[in-house]
Scaffold this motif. Structure first.
Motif, short mmCIF file in Angstrom:
data_model
loop_
_atom_site.label_atom_id
_atom_site.label_comp_id
_atom_site.label_asym_id
_atom_site.label_seq_id
_atom_site.Cartn_x
_atom_site.Cartn_y
_atom_site.Cartn_z
N ARG A 1 56.11 50.38 50.98
CA ARG A 1 55.01 51.10 50.32
C ARG A 1 54.34 52.05 51.29
O ARG A 1 54.04 53.21 50.95
N ARG A 2 54.11 51.59 52.51
CA ARG A 2 53.50 52.47 53.51
C ARG A 2 54.44 53.61 53.88
O ARG A 2 54.02 54.77 53.99
N ARG A 3 55.71 53.33 54.08
CA ARG A 3 56.68 54.37 54.45
C ARG A 3 56.79 55.44 53.37
O ARG A 3 57.02 56.62 53.66
N LEU A 4 56.63 55.02 52.11
CA LEU A 4 56.74 55.96 51.00
C LEU A 4 55.42 56.63 50.64
O LEU A 4 55.34 57.38 49.67
N GLY A 5 54.39 56.35 51.43
CA GLY A 5 53.10 57.02 51.22
C GLY A 5 52.23 56.38 50.17
O GLY A 5 51.30 57.02 49.67
N GLY A 6 52.49 55.11 49.83
CA GLY A 6 51.76 54.48 48.76
C GLY A 6 50.60 53.59 49.19
O GLY A 6 49.86 53.10 48.34
N THR A 7 50.43 53.38 50.48
CA THR A 7 49.31 52.57 50.94
C THR A 7 48.12 53.50 51.16
O THR A 7 47.80 53.88 52.29
N ILE A 8 47.50 53.88 50.06
CA ILE A 8 46.42 54.86 50.12
C ILE A 8 45.10 54.19 50.49
O ILE A 8 44.95 52.98 50.38
N PHE A 9 44.14 54.98 50.89
CA PHE A 9 42.89 54.47 51.46
C PHE A 9 42.18 53.50 50.53
O PHE A 9 41.72 52.44 50.94
N GLY A 10 42.08 53.86 49.25
CA GLY A 10 41.38 53.00 48.30
C GLY A 10 42.11 52.93 46.98
O GLY A 10 42.46 53.95 46.40
N MET A 11 42.35 51.70 46.48
CA MET A 11 43.03 51.49 45.20
C MET A 11 42.15 50.74 44.22
O MET A 11 42.61 50.28 43.17
N THR A 12 40.86 50.62 44.53
CA THR A 12 39.97 49.80 43.72
C THR A 12 39.83 50.32 42.30
O THR A 12 39.79 49.54 41.34
N ALA A 13 39.75 51.63 42.12
CA ALA A 13 39.59 52.18 40.77
C ALA A 13 40.79 51.82 39.89
O ALA A 13 40.63 51.43 38.73
N TYR A 14 42.00 51.92 40.45
CA TYR A 14 43.19 51.55 39.70
C TYR A 14 43.19 50.06 39.39
O TYR A 14 43.50 49.64 38.27
N ALA A 15 42.85 49.25 40.39
CA ALA A 15 42.85 47.80 40.19
C ALA A 15 41.83 47.37 39.15
O ALA A 15 42.10 46.49 38.32
N SER A 16 40.65 47.97 39.18
CA SER A 16 39.62 47.59 38.22
C SER A 16 40.04 47.93 36.80
O SER A 16 39.80 47.16 35.85
N SER A 17 40.71 49.08 36.62
CA SER A 17 41.16 49.43 35.27
C SER A 17 42.30 48.52 34.83
O SER A 17 42.44 48.20 33.64
N ALA A 18 43.14 48.07 35.77
CA ALA A 18 44.21 47.13 35.43
C ALA A 18 43.65 45.78 35.01
O ALA A 18 44.12 45.18 34.03
N LEU A 19 42.65 45.30 35.71
CA LEU A 19 42.01 44.04 35.33
C LEU A 19 41.37 44.15 33.95
O LEU A 19 41.47 43.22 33.13
N ALA A 20 40.74 45.29 33.67
CA ALA A 20 40.15 45.50 32.35
C ALA A 20 41.22 45.52 31.28
O ALA A 20 41.04 44.98 30.17
N GLY A 21 42.37 46.14 31.59
CA GLY A 21 43.47 46.19 30.62
C GLY A 21 44.06 44.83 30.34
O GLY A 21 44.41 44.51 29.19
N LEU A 22 44.17 44.00 31.37
CA LEU A 22 44.66 42.63 31.17
C LEU A 22 43.72 41.85 30.25
O LEU A 22 44.18 41.11 29.37
N ASP A 23 42.43 42.04 30.43
CA ASP A 23 41.46 41.35 29.59
C ASP A 23 41.51 41.85 28.14
O ASP A 23 41.45 41.05 27.20
N ALA A 24 41.62 43.16 27.98
CA ALA A 24 41.49 43.76 26.65
C ALA A 24 42.76 43.66 25.82
O ALA A 24 42.70 43.44 24.60
N HIS A 25 43.92 43.82 26.45
CA HIS A 25 45.15 44.02 25.66
C HIS A 25 46.19 42.91 25.79
O HIS A 25 46.93 42.68 24.82
N LEU A 26 46.27 42.24 26.92
CA LEU A 26 47.30 41.20 27.04
C LEU A 26 47.16 40.11 25.97
O LEU A 26 48.16 39.69 25.39
N PRO A 27 45.94 39.66 25.65
CA PRO A 27 45.81 38.64 24.61
C PRO A 27 46.21 39.13 23.22
O PRO A 27 46.39 38.30 22.31
N ARG A 28 46.35 40.44 23.02
CA ARG A 28 46.62 41.00 21.69
C ARG A 28 48.07 41.41 21.49
O ARG A 28 48.41 41.97 20.45
N MET A 29 48.95 41.14 22.46
CA MET A 29 50.31 41.64 22.36
C MET A 29 51.04 41.10 21.14
O MET A 29 51.80 41.83 20.47
N ALA A 30 50.83 39.84 20.80
CA ALA A 30 51.48 39.29 19.60
C ALA A 30 50.94 39.97 18.35
O ALA A 30 51.69 40.27 17.41
#
Length: 371
Positions: free
Chosen positions: A245-274
């Protein structure tokens, strides 16, 4: 509001401009609710624990919380967050092929790796592709057996998007996994839409992930996050993938915004997949009754493909006319089909779709697909 024209406009830029002008504020029949950047960022911010901390180059804070949560869902020892699925899968395949000493990777003919990544894995990592079947065929044990010699890894896309979001049965997936292990071939799951797959497979995420040595999942496909992916597997494997990930340029300074939206998505949509899958089956049946072709029928996930007679530009014009007249987005686009004179579009069920009845959605799609 501009008046709808009765004459098809075939200039793609004109169609795109009209769609962009009319779409804001319109009711969307498919996918999740549309939000402006301000609305989306505000909603995610409101979901974040006020005591949560920032990550530092992908370590700590909400990124670590997200990785731990995904590890629990998938039943894997370790997880690393990646800014993109393309990068996550390149890291996974590079790690497995380095370990095995073979650059040969077996994968479906319609896999994302082959069709949408500008040959990056081959150019950057010297990977050599071996096709598991051809065209829309789902990979089978027989396809794997037909590839002689050592393999660095095998990849299955679950579901196979380009074939119509098609899934094997759980037993078929387990049989393929067993054959890989018999041959000593690491099995990697391209699980960009793995969240969507449990209703059809009839097993939990962890039971499905247990069949593979490593698994990639996406946070924006199905979960509606801003971006981002996760790679799960053994601890030493994930530690090695973090180096890539680091060699490919993916270890960026801050990933919190992406992570917070992913956590929100897990809460909102994963329980509704069925629930989303059940609605997809219902809508597909209504479209079938109206004379449209649905692939697969019934759908395996919350997404499926609809085929309709007609030229893509003419069908796009009908989409825009409905949008301009009734403020409704029925589908996003139409693409030429292999059969001349036919077109296809993808149907994706989400929280926006659930705001109306299945019949309302089917009526809207049919109105832009049939004369």
């Amino acid at each position: 509001m501009p008046a709808a024209s009765n004459d098809p406009i075939t200039d793609a830029s004109s169609l795109a401009a009209r769609f962009a002008a009319a779409a804001p504020g319109a009711r969307r029949m498919l996918g999740h609710e549309f939000r402006t950047p301000s609305e989306a960022l505000t909603a995610v911010a409101e979901s974040v624990d006020p005591t949560a901390d920032w990550d530092w180059y992908g370590e700590g804070g909400l990124v670590t919380e997200l990785e731990a949560r995904v590890a629990g869902l998938l039943g894997k020892p370790a997880v690393a967050f990646f800014p993109s699925g393309v990068m996550a899968q390149q890291a996974a395949l590079r790690c497995w092929t380095d370990r095995s000493g073979s650059r040969r990777v077996a994968l479906p003919d319609l896999s994302h790796v082959l069709r949408h990544e500008l040959d990056g894995p081959a150019l950057l990592h010297d990977l050599q592709y071996e096709r598991l079947g051809s065209g829309r065929q789902l990979p089978t044990v027989e396809h794997l057996d037909a590839i002689p010699g050592p393999l660095g890894a095998a990849l299955l896309e679950v579901p196979l998007r380009e074939a119509g979001f098609v899934l094997p049965t759980f037993d078929e997936l387990a049989e393929f996994s067993d054959r890989c292990r018999d041959r000593g071939v690491p099995l990697h799951l391209d699980g960009a839409r793995l969240w969507d797959s449990t209703p059809h497979l009839g097993r939990s995420l962890a039971e499905t992930a247990a069949l593979a040595d490593s698994v990639y999942v996406s946070f924006y496909k199905g979960l509606g996050a801003f971006a981002g992916a996760a790679l799960a597997g053994p601890e030493d494997f994930v530690a090695e993938a973090r180096q890539w990930r680091r060699r490919l340029g993916g270890t960026i300074f801050g990933m919190t915004a992406y992570a917070s939206s992913a956590l929100a998505g897990l809460d909102a949509h994963l329980p509704r997949m069925a629930e989303y899958h059940d609605r997809a089956v219902e809508i597909a049946a209504l479209l079938h009754d109206r004379g449209l072709r649905v692939i697969p029928d019934p759908p395996h996930t919350r997404e499926f493909v609809v085929y309709a007679p007609g030229d893509p530009e003419a069908l796009r014009e009908k989409v825009i006319q409905l949008l301009e007249r009734d403020r409704v987005v029925a589908v996003r686009d139409w693409t030429p089909a292999d059969v001349p004179g036919w077109s296809w579009t993808e149907v994706s069920i989400g929280s926006a779709t659930m705001r109306g009845s299945a019949r309302e959605v089917a009526d809207a799609i049919a109105s832009v697909a049939l004369d």
